[in-house]
Design a protein around this motif. Structure first.
Motif, PDB file in Angstrom:
ATOM      1  N   ASP A 305       0.836  -1.194   0.000  1.00 45.90           N
ATOM      2  CA  ASP A 305       0.000   0.000   0.000  1.00 45.90           C
ATOM      3  C   ASP A 305       0.874   1.248   0.000  1.00 45.90           C
ATOM      4  O   ASP A 305       2.103   1.161   0.090  1.00 45.90           O
ATOM      5  N   SER A 306       0.234   2.408  -0.116  1.00 45.19           N
ATOM      6  CA  SER A 306       0.957   3.645  -0.427  1.00 45.19           C
ATOM      7  C   SER A 306       1.200   4.550   0.771  1.00 45.19           C
ATOM      8  O   SER A 306       1.677   5.669   0.601  1.00 45.19           O
ATOM      9  N   ALA A 307       0.877   4.097   1.964  1.00 49.82           N
ATOM     10  CA  ALA A 307       1.082   4.939   3.137  1.00 49.82           C
ATOM     11  C   ALA A 307       2.564   5.036   3.479  1.00 49.82           C
ATOM     12  O   ALA A 307       3.390   4.231   3.027  1.00 49.82           O
ATOM     13  N   ASN A 308       2.931   6.049   4.270  1.00 55.17           N
ATOM     14  CA  ASN A 308       4.284   6.080   4.832  1.00 55.17           C
ATOM     15  C   ASN A 308       4.526   4.822   5.651  1.00 55.17           C
ATOM     16  O   ASN A 308       5.612   4.242   5.651  1.00 55.17           O
ATOM     17  N   HIS A 309       3.474   4.445   6.338  1.00 54.23           N
ATOM     18  CA  HIS A 309       3.453   3.341   7.272  1.00 54.23           C
ATOM     19  C   HIS A 309       2.805   2.160   6.558  1.00 54.23           C
ATOM     20  O   HIS A 309       1.661   1.847   6.783  1.00 54.23           O
ATOM     21  N   PHE A 310       3.532   1.513   5.634  1.00 56.25           N
ATOM     22  CA  PHE A 310       2.886   0.639   4.650  1.00 56.25           C
ATOM     23  C   PHE A 310       3.018  -0.837   4.992  1.00 56.25           C
ATOM     24  O   PHE A 310       3.846  -1.252   5.795  1.00 56.25           O
ATOM     25  N   HIS A 311       2.156  -1.634   4.327  1.00 55.15           N
ATOM     26  CA  HIS A 311       2.221  -3.089   4.376  1.00 55.15           C
ATOM     27  C   HIS A 311       2.721  -3.607   3.031  1.00 55.15           C
ATOM     28  O   HIS A 311       2.455  -3.003   1.992  1.00 55.15           O
ATOM     29  N   TYR A 312       3.393  -4.739   3.045  1.00 51.78           N
ATOM     30  CA  TYR A 312       3.714  -5.469   1.822  1.00 51.78           C
ATOM     31  C   TYR A 312       3.209  -6.894   1.995  1.00 51.78           C
ATOM     32  O   TYR A 312       3.242  -7.447   3.094  1.00 51.78           O
ATOM     33  N   PHE A 313       2.699  -7.492   0.911  1.00 49.81           N
ATOM     34  CA  PHE A 313       2.123  -8.824   1.026  1.00 49.81           C
ATOM     35  C   PHE A 313       2.160  -9.522  -0.324  1.00 49.81           C
ATOM     36  O   PHE A 313       2.147  -8.890  -1.373  1.00 49.81           O
ATOM     37  N   ARG A 314       2.211 -10.864  -0.251  1.00 50.82           N
ATOM     38  CA  ARG A 314       2.362 -11.669  -1.460  1.00 50.82           C
ATOM     39  C   ARG A 314       1.968 -13.106  -1.168  1.00 50.82           C
ATOM     40  O   ARG A 314       1.887 -13.537  -0.007  1.00 50.82           O
ATOM     41  N   ASP A 458      -0.186  10.008   7.602  1.00 52.84           N
ATOM     42  CA  ASP A 458      -1.048   8.901   7.175  1.00 52.84           C
ATOM     43  C   ASP A 458      -2.471   9.077   7.681  1.00 52.84           C
ATOM     44  O   ASP A 458      -3.437   8.758   6.976  1.00 52.84           O
ATOM     45  N   ALA A 459      -2.612   9.571   8.908  1.00 46.24           N
ATOM     46  CA  ALA A 459      -3.943   9.734   9.493  1.00 46.24           C
ATOM     47  C   ALA A 459      -4.639  11.004   9.021  1.00 46.24           C
ATOM     48  O   ALA A 459      -5.855  11.143   9.198  1.00 46.24           O
ATOM     49  N   GLY A 460      -3.890  11.926   8.417  1.00 46.33           N
ATOM     50  CA  GLY A 460      -4.445  13.229   8.059  1.00 46.33           C
ATOM     51  C   GLY A 460      -4.479  13.516   6.577  1.00 46.33           C
ATOM     52  O   GLY A 460      -4.154  14.633   6.146  1.00 46.33           O
ATOM     53  N   GLY A 461      -4.801  12.508   5.778  1.00 44.28           N
ATOM     54  CA  GLY A 461      -4.941  12.724   4.346  1.00 44.28           C
ATOM     55  C   GLY A 461      -3.643  12.977   3.622  1.00 44.28           C
ATOM     56  O   GLY A 461      -3.639  13.567   2.540  1.00 44.28           O
TER      57      GLY A 461
END
Length: 480
Positions: A305-314, A458-461
């Motif tokens: 995902d595109s957040a600063n605080h992101f997840h990666y998955f596969r 991330d929390a503020g748009g």
């Protein structure tokens, strides 16, 4: 939270009971390393050795350097020493995303080297092609599949960002496919996915530990003398070359290549440029046919995902889901210890996020939890250099994207040691360095403020506060 650790706050994301119960049977070991195919460790170095090239570090960086050195000159006498076992650290613990990007993604590359980015992208794709060729040539069984990766928008403000990224890439002749909400959910179905950008050819997925073990075998077949359980304790000039001390002996080498990454460099002046941070991941049990059908994912792309605080998955070869990222943990003074490789509070958070992303998978259990240390620098992409009058080379700072870029870094180190001017060494990316991090306690405070600010963004748009805008201007920050 461990004493002395800083991390990005999760805000109000408190997981419920299903998340906790999903972790009940999880083994606290890296999934990739929990494999009966793991090779036996090589003996430690005992006594003294001499060689043309000494490689320090048995992760991807060191293994690629040793392998490429023998490919370039089969007669070169190469020794590799590893403090524990090949692939045991970041090389065997990562998500298995092997990216063509050398710049930690298109956006970071565009911000730092806009004029050079098409060339860096071309070099990166050639590097990924070369990895693919090596996997086939040496018969490395690492479940390699070049499926690409989708960068996801999961918040409304991110939709415009990912669309703009694809448009800017097209302007440079780089193909990134924009997917609207319906298109992205046709690829992978989650109620949280609002849009995405699919890099169709720039990422391969693989089993990272098996890649490291395959490279180790290939090195041995080409005549590299490889010693494990042999940490390097001291580096110093010795006559016309260098000397490296180990617990039971010493290596005298004409040249040395350092592939120690997150661990303290034997070239002390490199240390202020690198911050070691901890990253964590979960692995599910294998999904059944109905579970797979409920999420689609027929094209098996990597996702983030595109957040600063992101997840990666596969998906893995046996249809498990690896789910990692989000928290990034820095410990005061850059301390590295095995104790930090497990973090239950992060696993609970990640499990809650998993079921929010894929509610149709309620009831799935996690089988493995693990963490590990990665090397980051203020530009979030590798940097390179030499020391001791050109007899020592280093490449460091991969910031989690080293599965692919370490092969490029190995080529750069060998170019630098040879004194060659090549297409690689002529780039600004190779010729420049990031800004160093300040010493403690300023480093600790600065990282803490930056992490807090990223979580607020991330929390503020996505709105970046004054602190983040100042960090952007001077090129010094801290990214997840």
């Amino acid at each position: 939270m461990a004493t002395g650790a800083m991390h990005l706050s999760s805000g109000g994301n408190t997981p419920g009971p299903p998340a906790a119960s999903s972790l009940a049977d999880a083994q606290p070991v890296p999934y990739w390393l929990d494999d009966p195919a793991k090779p036996r460790a090589r003996p430690a170095l005992v006594g003294d050795e001499q060689c043309d090239l000494l490689v320090v570090g048995g992760g991807y960086s060191g293994l690629w350097t040793a392998l490429l050195a023998k490919e370039r000159d089969p007669g070169r006498d190469v020794v590799l020493i590893e403090a524990k076992e090949a692939g045991w650290a970041a090389s065997g613990r990562n998500g298995g995303f092997c990216a063509a990007s050398l710049t930690h993604g298109f956006a970071n590359g565009l911000a730092r080297w806009p004029e050079e980015l098409p060339k860096l992208e071309a070099l990166g794709h050639r590097n990924l092609d070369a990895i693919e060729s090596a996997v086939a040539r040496y018969g490395i069984d690492c479940a390699y599949e070049r499926t690409g990766e989708i960068d996801l928008a999961t918040e409304p403000y991110q939709v415009a960002e990912v669309r703009e990224s694809s448009e800017k890439a097209a302007g440079l002749g780089i193909e990134l496919t924009f997917l609207d909400r319906d298109a992205v959910r046709a690829e992978v179905d989650s109620p949280t996915f609002l849009a995405g950008v699919w890099d169709r050819t720039g990422v391969a997925l693989l089993n990272p530990a098996r890649l490291a073990w395959g490279l180790k075998r290939a090195c041995l077949e080409l005549g590299v003398r490889l010693y494990e359980h042999t940490p390097a304790t001291e580096l110093a000039p010795h006559g016309p070359g260098m000397g490296v001390r180990t617990p039971y002996g010493r290596v005298r080498a004409r040249q040395v290549a350092l592939g120690t990454n997150a661990f303290p460099s034997l070239v002390r002046r490199v240390r202020p440029y690198v911050v070691p941070v901890y990253d964590y991941a979960l692995m599910t049990e294998p999904l059944g046919d109905e579970q797979l059908a409920s999420i689609g994912w027929r094209n098996r792309q990597g996702l983030s995902d595109s957040a600063n605080h992101f997840h990666y998955f596969r998906l893995t070869a046996d249809n498990r889901i690896l789910w990692g990222g989000y928290d990034v943990i820095y410990h005061y003074g850059g301390r590295i210890t095995e104790d930090y490789n497990q973090r239950p509070e992060t696993y609970l958070k990640l499990a809650g996020h998993f079921f929010r992303c894929f509610p149709q998978l309620e009831g799935v259990r996690f089988t493995h939890t693990w963490g590990g240390v990665i090397d980051t620098c203020s530009r979030f992409s590798p940097f390179f250099g030499t020391a001791h009058r050109g007899r020592v080379a280093y490449a460091v700072g991969y910031t989690g994207l080293g599965v692919g870029a370490t092969r490029f870094g190995a080529d750069v180190m060998l170019d630098l040691l040879s004194g060659e001017r090549t297409e690689r060494t002529e780039t600004d990316m190779v010729r420049t360095k990031p800004l160093p991090f300040p010493p403690e306690p300023v480093r600790w405070a600065g990282i803490g403020i930056t992490q807090w600010s990223l979580a607020r963004a991330d929390a503020g748009g996505g709105r970046r506060n004054l602190w983040l805008r100042a960090m952007d201007r001077i090129g010094l920050g801290f990214d997840s």
